[in-house]
Write a protein that holds these residues in place. Structure first.
Motif, PDB file in Angstrom:
ATOM      1  N   TRP A 134       0.835  -1.210   0.000  1.00 54.64           N
ATOM      2  CA  TRP A 134       0.000   0.000   0.000  1.00 54.64           C
ATOM      3  C   TRP A 134       0.871   1.262   0.000  1.00 54.64           C
ATOM      4  CZ3 TRP A 134      -4.836   1.096  -1.033  1.00 54.64           C
ATOM      5  CH2 TRP A 134      -5.327   2.346  -0.687  1.00 54.64           C
ATOM      6  N   ASN A 135       1.978   1.221   0.723  1.00 48.59           N
ATOM      7  CA  ASN A 135       2.853   2.378   0.832  1.00 48.59           C
ATOM      8  C   ASN A 135       3.831   2.520  -0.331  1.00 48.59           C
ATOM      9  OD1 ASN A 135       1.860   3.463   3.266  1.00 48.59           O
ATOM     10  ND2 ASN A 135       2.935   1.880   4.412  1.00 48.59           N
ATOM     11  N   SER A 191       7.735   4.518  -1.146  1.00 45.48           N
ATOM     12  CA  SER A 191       7.627   5.974  -1.037  1.00 45.48           C
ATOM     13  C   SER A 191       8.737   6.499  -0.156  1.00 45.48           C
ATOM     14  CB  SER A 191       6.304   6.387  -0.412  1.00 45.48           C
ATOM     15  OG  SER A 191       5.242   5.643  -0.870  1.00 45.48           O
TER      16      SER A 191
END
Length: 128
Positions: free
Chosen positions: A32-33, A128
């Motif tokens: 997700w990140n 990220s």
């Protein structure tokens, strides 16, 4: 099995379930990140098992992402153990069986633990 032996086996199963949920949750959070996780994650489509739903008569491929979701939302996880000959020990077979429901519709999944763990150990690209 004696009472004590069955109790120890139950503790082992609980620990395995806890580890599976931790791995699945951590994988989904890392994915997700990750930047552009929907476009560039080469592992999101890695097949680690099969899924059977009420809508289909045949099992479909289960991706790593969906296997994680199934483990996280499972109502029941069942292990296959094999008794070792001439010993009072058991070993875990390669597949686990996961059961649950989405809304009113039931599903079941078979997850290959070797493929699941290998996929979980692969780096997720583009953090990220």
């Amino acid at each position: 099995l004696s009472y004590m032996e069955s109790w120890i086996e139950e503790i082992k199963e609980d620990e395995i379930i806890s580890l599976l949920v931790q791995i699945a949750t951590q994988y989904r959070l890392m994915e997700w990140n990750a930047k552009d996780h929907l476009k560039n994650n080469r592992f999101k489509n890695e097949i680690v098992g099969s899924l059977l739903t009420e809508e289909s008569e045949e099992a479909t491929d289960l991706t790593m992402r969906e296997a994680c979701n199934k483990i996280i939302h499972a109502e029941e996880i069942v292990f296959d153990f094999v008794h070792m000959r001439k010993a009072r020990r058991y070993y875990l077979k390669q597949y686990i069986h996961v059961y649950g429901r989405r809304g009113k519709k039931e599903w079941s999944a078979s997850i290959d633990l070797v493929l699941f763990v290998n996929a979980a150990n692969q780096p997720i690209e583009s953090f990220s």
